[in-house]
Design a protein around this motif. Structure first.
Motif, mmCIF file in Angstrom:
data_model
loop_
_atom_site.group_PDB
_atom_site.id
_atom_site.type_symbol
_atom_site.label_atom_id
_atom_site.label_comp_id
_atom_site.label_asym_id
_atom_site.label_seq_id
_atom_site.Cartn_x
_atom_site.Cartn_y
_atom_site.Cartn_z
ATOM 1 N N GLY A 195 0.798 -1.222 0.000
ATOM 2 C CA GLY A 195 0.000 0.000 0.000
ATOM 3 C C GLY A 195 0.830 1.271 0.000
ATOM 4 N N SER A 196 2.023 1.224 0.584
ATOM 5 C CA SER A 196 2.878 2.408 0.658
ATOM 6 C C SER A 196 4.275 1.982 1.070
ATOM 7 N N ALA A 197 5.210 2.926 0.991
ATOM 8 C CA ALA A 197 6.574 2.648 1.419
ATOM 9 C C ALA A 197 6.628 2.379 2.920
ATOM 10 N N VAL A 198 5.802 3.093 3.677
ATOM 11 C CA VAL A 198 5.772 2.895 5.125
ATOM 12 C C VAL A 198 5.310 1.477 5.462
ATOM 13 N N GLU A 199 4.248 1.013 4.774
ATOM 14 C CA GLU A 199 3.758 -0.349 4.994
ATOM 15 C C GLU A 199 4.837 -1.371 4.679
ATOM 16 N N CYS A 200 5.539 -1.144 3.592
ATOM 17 C CA CYS A 200 6.593 -2.064 3.173
ATOM 18 C C CYS A 200 7.710 -2.106 4.220
ATOM 19 N N MET A 201 8.113 -0.939 4.666
ATOM 20 C CA MET A 201 9.175 -0.869 5.676
ATOM 21 C C MET A 201 8.750 -1.581 6.949
ATOM 22 N N LYS A 202 7.543 -1.341 7.421
ATOM 23 C CA LYS A 202 7.065 -1.942 8.666
ATOM 24 C C LYS A 202 6.948 -3.460 8.543
ATOM 25 N N ALA A 203 6.541 -3.927 7.365
ATOM 26 C CA ALA A 203 6.447 -5.380 7.168
ATOM 27 C C ALA A 203 7.819 -6.025 7.229
ATOM 28 N N CYS A 204 8.807 -5.360 6.635
ATOM 29 C CA CYS A 204 10.177 -5.875 6.693
ATOM 30 C C CYS A 204 10.692 -5.847 8.135
ATOM 31 N N CYS A 205 10.436 -4.759 8.834
ATOM 32 C CA CYS A 205 10.917 -4.635 10.214
ATOM 33 C C CYS A 205 10.263 -5.656 11.136
ATOM 34 N N ALA A 206 9.038 -6.073 10.803
ATOM 35 C CA ALA A 206 8.348 -7.058 11.624
ATOM 36 C C ALA A 206 8.904 -8.463 11.439
ATOM 37 N N ASP A 207 9.690 -8.651 10.396
ATOM 38 C CA ASP A 207 10.304 -9.947 10.115
ATOM 39 C C ASP A 207 11.769 -9.892 10.542
ATOM 40 N N GLU A 208 12.136 -10.660 11.535
ATOM 41 C CA GLU A 208 13.498 -10.607 12.069
ATOM 42 C C GLU A 208 14.548 -10.989 11.028
ATOM 43 N N LYS A 209 14.152 -11.785 10.034
ATOM 44 C CA LYS A 209 15.098 -12.224 9.002
ATOM 45 C C LYS A 209 15.216 -11.219 7.857
ATOM 46 N N CYS A 210 14.390 -10.195 7.831
ATOM 47 C CA CYS A 210 14.400 -9.218 6.736
ATOM 48 C C CYS A 210 15.505 -8.193 6.952
ATOM 49 N N GLY A 211 16.329 -8.009 5.933
ATOM 50 C CA GLY A 211 17.427 -7.060 6.050
ATOM 51 C C GLY A 211 17.406 -5.957 5.026
ATOM 52 N N ALA A 212 16.421 -5.964 4.087
ATOM 53 C CA ALA A 212 16.354 -4.919 3.067
ATOM 54 C C ALA A 212 14.978 -4.935 2.424
ATOM 55 N N TRP A 213 14.540 -3.772 1.993
ATOM 56 C CA TRP A 213 13.229 -3.666 1.344
ATOM 57 C C TRP A 213 13.271 -2.608 0.249
ATOM 58 N N GLN A 214 12.337 -2.736 -0.687
ATOM 59 C CA GLN A 214 12.136 -1.705 -1.714
ATOM 60 C C GLN A 214 10.657 -1.620 -2.060
ATOM 61 N N TYR A 215 10.230 -0.400 -2.438
ATOM 62 C CA TYR A 215 8.822 -0.178 -2.773
ATOM 63 C C TYR A 215 8.729 0.696 -4.022
ATOM 64 N N ASN A 216 7.801 0.299 -4.908
ATOM 65 C CA ASN A 216 7.474 1.094 -6.097
ATOM 66 C C ASN A 216 5.953 1.146 -6.197
ATOM 67 N N LYS A 217 5.420 2.330 -6.439
ATOM 68 C CA LYS A 217 3.965 2.513 -6.433
ATOM 69 C C LYS A 217 3.267 1.605 -7.439
ATOM 70 N N LEU A 218 3.885 1.365 -8.575
ATOM 71 C CA LEU A 218 3.270 0.538 -9.613
ATOM 72 C C LEU A 218 3.531 -0.953 -9.400
ATOM 73 N N LEU A 219 4.703 -1.281 -8.864
ATOM 74 C CA LEU A 219 5.105 -2.684 -8.782
ATOM 75 C C LEU A 219 4.913 -3.294 -7.406
ATOM 76 N N GLY A 220 4.820 -2.467 -6.350
ATOM 77 C CA GLY A 220 4.548 -2.988 -5.032
ATOM 78 C C GLY A 220 5.758 -3.088 -4.120
ATOM 79 N N CYS A 221 5.619 -3.916 -3.096
ATOM 80 C CA CYS A 221 6.629 -4.054 -2.035
ATOM 81 C C CYS A 221 7.405 -5.350 -2.196
ATOM 82 N N PHE A 222 8.721 -5.254 -1.980
ATOM 83 C CA PHE A 222 9.601 -6.408 -2.040
ATOM 84 C C PHE A 222 10.557 -6.333 -0.852
ATOM 85 N N TYR A 223 10.758 -7.442 -0.170
ATOM 86 C CA TYR A 223 11.761 -7.456 0.894
ATOM 87 C C TYR A 223 12.267 -8.874 1.108
#
Length: 292
Positions: A220-248
């Motif tokens: 939904g947004s860069a903030v959502e993407c960041m928070k989802a990554c931060c909620a996962d202890e194994k996540c070490g990097a994330w990226q967000y694009n408005k058209l393509l979505g969230c990846f981490y």
């Protein structure tokens, strides 16, 4: 004395009623005669009115949509450059390697144009895929997967042209230590990156790779993407694009960056040879085709 015959008294109201009745009957008879003569014309007029109200507006919308689609398709066709055909090993049809192929294609400096890059790849048994852009020149290499394809080789190319992203490392990385005034600890890097007051969503504005599939629930947004990554202890990097979505994921690599050069966000031109034995399917086993 003979009885007098009864006299019928006709009131004004009776005259009026009878007169109205006769007039109404005359009007109805006239309408009946007119309809008998012009019935076909009435049917035609009513049909035209019905069509104009219920069918013509949706038809106009449909025609406008088809016209827009046709113009878009023609524009896409016009925007694609002329690529020399490869009769020896035909290019896979209806696709363009317009996105980044991180590290899988190598420079081929003797080819200085799109046509030369395509022709030299076509004539070489060692070349399956090629790309060209003004800043990179000709790039050639082996077979690659494209977009959502999951069959075949490990090498992969993005099916989207380079775009501006938002993203950040939550683990130690050289892109962080190079610009930091003092060396941050692993805990500080994650704590700063997971706080909206101290995060830096523009740390990685060029597309990075190795983040896996899109995460729809966090797109939904860069903030959502960041928070989802931060909620996962194994996540070490994330990226967000408005058209393509969230990846981490646990990390990312091959970040393009722009270094102030707008060419970094221009699409590549490229093709790959059709390979017998490949199915070109996605992770569900369904055929996957690039959308141009």
């Amino acid at each position: 004395m003979p009885e007098s015959s009864p006299v019928t008294v006709i009131s004004d109201s009776m005259v009026d009623d009878n007169g109205k009745l006769k007039r109404n009957r005359s009007i109805l008879e006239s309408m009946h005669r007119w309809l008998a003569r012009n019935g076909k014309l009435v049917v035609i007029v009513l049909t035209c009115l019905t069509l104009s109200v219920f069918f013509i507006p949706p038809l106009k919308i449909l025609l406008r949509h088809e016209g827009h689609t046709t113009r878009k398709q023609n524009k896409t066709k016009q925007s694609l450059p002329e690529i020399p055909p490869c009769d020896k090993s035909p290019w896979k049809p209806n696709e363009d390697l317009r996105g980044k192929c991180p590290g899988d294609l190598k420079p081929f400096p003797t080819a200085t144009t799109i046509s030369e890059c395509a022709s030299t790849c076509c004539s070489s048994d060692d070349c399956i895929s090629w790309q060209f852009r003004s800043d990179t020149g000709c790039l050639q290499g082996k077979d690659v997967r494209l977009g959502m394809e999951k069959d075949g080789v490990a090498a992969w190319c993005s099916d989207h042209p380079p775009q501006r992203w938002q993203g950040q490392y939550l683990i130690p990385h050289k892109s962080i230590t190079q610009n930091a005034q003092h060396v941050l600890t692993k805990e500080e890097i994650r704590r700063n990156g997971c706080n909206e007051q101290t995060w830096n969503p523009d740390e990685q504005i060029g597309q990075c790779f190795g983040l896996g599939d899109v995460k729809p629930k966090a797109s939904g947004s860069a903030v959502e993407c960041m928070k989802a990554c931060c909620a996962d202890e194994k996540c070490g990097a994330w990226q967000y694009n408005k058209l393509l979505g969230c990846f981490y994921s646990k990390s990312m690599h091959g970040c393009q960056g722009d270094n102030g050069n707008p060419v970094k966000f221009e699409p590549f031109v490229g093709r790959r040879k059709f390979m017998e034995g490949r199915t070109y399917v996605d992770k569900k086993g369904k055929p996957w085709q690039q959308s141009l």
